[in-house]
Design a protein around this motif. Sequence first.
Motif, PDB file in Angstrom:
ATOM      1  N   THR A  14       0.848  -1.196   0.000  1.00  0.00           N
ATOM      2  CA  THR A  14       0.000   0.000   0.000  1.00  0.00           C
ATOM      3  C   THR A  14       0.880   1.240   0.000  1.00  0.00           C
ATOM      4  OG1 THR A  14      -0.112   0.051   2.426  1.00  0.00           O
ATOM      5  CG2 THR A  14      -1.830  -1.209   1.262  1.00  0.00           C
ATOM      6  N   PRO A  15       0.366   2.382  -0.471  1.00  0.00           N
ATOM      7  CA  PRO A  15       1.150   3.631  -0.399  1.00  0.00           C
ATOM      8  C   PRO A  15       1.547   3.981   1.025  1.00  0.00           C
ATOM      9  CG  PRO A  15      -0.751   3.876  -1.860  1.00  0.00           C
ATOM     10  CD  PRO A  15      -0.917   2.576  -1.178  1.00  0.00           C
ATOM     11  N   GLU A  16       0.695   3.667   1.995  1.00  0.00           N
ATOM     12  CA  GLU A  16       1.051   3.963   3.379  1.00  0.00           C
ATOM     13  C   GLU A  16       2.237   3.136   3.836  1.00  0.00           C
ATOM     14  OE1 GLU A  16      -1.916   3.262   2.290  1.00  0.00           O
ATOM     15  OE2 GLU A  16      -3.061   5.124   2.550  1.00  0.00           O
ATOM     16  N   ALA A  17       2.271   1.866   3.386  1.00  0.00           N
ATOM     17  CA  ALA A  17       3.387   1.008   3.771  1.00  0.00           C
ATOM     18  C   ALA A  17       4.694   1.470   3.144  1.00  0.00           C
ATOM     19  CB  ALA A  17       3.088  -0.438   3.383  1.00  0.00           C
ATOM     20  N   GLU A  18       4.643   2.058   1.961  1.00  0.00           N
ATOM     21  CA  GLU A  18       5.860   2.541   1.302  1.00  0.00           C
ATOM     22  C   GLU A  18       6.503   3.680   2.083  1.00  0.00           C
ATOM     23  OE1 GLU A  18       4.800   3.601  -2.634  1.00  0.00           O
ATOM     24  OE2 GLU A  18       4.439   1.534  -3.314  1.00  0.00           O
ATOM     25  N   HIS A  19       5.692   4.469   2.786  1.00  0.00           N
ATOM     26  CA  HIS A  19       6.217   5.618   3.533  1.00  0.00           C
ATOM     27  C   HIS A  19       6.313   5.332   5.038  1.00  0.00           C
ATOM     28  CE1 HIS A  19       4.491   7.292  -0.211  1.00  0.00           C
ATOM     29  NE2 HIS A  19       5.500   8.149  -0.146  1.00  0.00           N
ATOM     30  N   ALA A  20       6.197   4.082   5.413  1.00  0.00           N
ATOM     31  CA  ALA A  20       6.293   3.740   6.837  1.00  0.00           C
ATOM     32  C   ALA A  20       7.717   3.946   7.338  1.00  0.00           C
ATOM     33  CB  ALA A  20       5.861   2.293   7.059  1.00  0.00           C
ATOM     34  N   HIS A  21       7.875   4.292   8.590  1.00  0.00           N
ATOM     35  CA  HIS A  21       9.197   4.511   9.175  1.00  0.00           C
ATOM     36  C   HIS A  21       9.232   3.847  10.549  1.00  0.00           C
ATOM     37  CE1 HIS A  21       7.395   7.495  11.886  1.00  0.00           C
ATOM     38  NE2 HIS A  21       6.715   7.909  10.825  1.00  0.00           N
ATOM     39  N   GLU A  22      10.440   3.703  11.060  1.00  0.00           N
ATOM     40  CA  GLU A  22      10.610   3.072  12.353  1.00  0.00           C
ATOM     41  C   GLU A  22      10.046   3.952  13.469  1.00  0.00           C
ATOM     42  OE1 GLU A  22      11.609   0.147  13.140  1.00  0.00           O
ATOM     43  OE2 GLU A  22      12.142  -0.508  11.113  1.00  0.00           O
ATOM     44  N   THR A  23       9.571   3.310  14.491  1.00  0.00           N
ATOM     45  CA  THR A  23       9.032   4.047  15.631  1.00  0.00           C
ATOM     46  C   THR A  23      10.166   4.627  16.460  1.00  0.00           C
ATOM     47  OG1 THR A  23       9.000   2.018  16.937  1.00  0.00           O
ATOM     48  CG2 THR A  23       6.986   2.585  15.756  1.00  0.00           C
ATOM     49  N   PRO A  24       9.937   5.710  17.198  1.00  0.00           N
ATOM     50  CA  PRO A  24      10.980   6.280  18.073  1.00  0.00           C
ATOM     51  C   PRO A  24      11.277   5.342  19.236  1.00  0.00           C
ATOM     52  CG  PRO A  24       8.892   7.406  18.401  1.00  0.00           C
ATOM     53  CD  PRO A  24       8.697   6.516  17.218  1.00  0.00           C
TER      54      PRO A  24
END
Length: 232
Positions: A14-24
Amino acid sequence: MRQITLTFLGEPRTPEAEHAHETPWTMTAPLVVLAVFAVTYGWVGIPEHFPILGGLVPNWLHEFVGGTLAEMPEVLAFNIVPLATSLFVALGGLFFGWLAYRNVQSAAQDKLQIPFLKNKYYFDEIYDFLLIKPLTWFSEVFVSKWMDKGLIDGILHIFGPTTGGIGLGIRNYFDLPVINRFFGDGSADATYWLGKNLRPIQTGRIQQYLLLSLVLLFVIGGLILVFLVRSA
């Protein structure tokens, strides 16, 4: 395994998964702590004869629980059958889940997304039909409409005009003519009449006061004299 495969394995779907980043770290650190306990908590009470892990951690749970009993129970002998069955079911489920979802690129390709599973076995619909709707009907129709507005308000509406009529009768036939007229206005009117009629004698002349005192003295003396004569 479906969630693991679709979330962490393969390319982003999904487009959201492509822009996912690691959590702080503020979110990662508590997860690491929880993961450590999730992995190692099963070691509590592990038998000494358990393969590899047995004996690494003392079986303090057995000692603690056994110390509360009259006799120390014996540790059950290790059995490979439950362990093998659990591993077979767990690893087999993970393998077949990965096998089924490794090439799924979208929700449309998910062949197991049948309505029965997608709607969570229709548990919410069954729960709504069996519990929510009957309780809603019971509260809105039976309790609110029939009991509250029909029965309770009906009784109050009967008592309201009745007590209002009784209060109006007491006011018109007892309060106004007896209390107000006799004790209230009557006493005021009597006081006013007495003051009005006694006002002429309050002239402020000392001669008139002395004359009235003399007349009153003669009247009282005459009455005493008559009383004495009759009594003799």
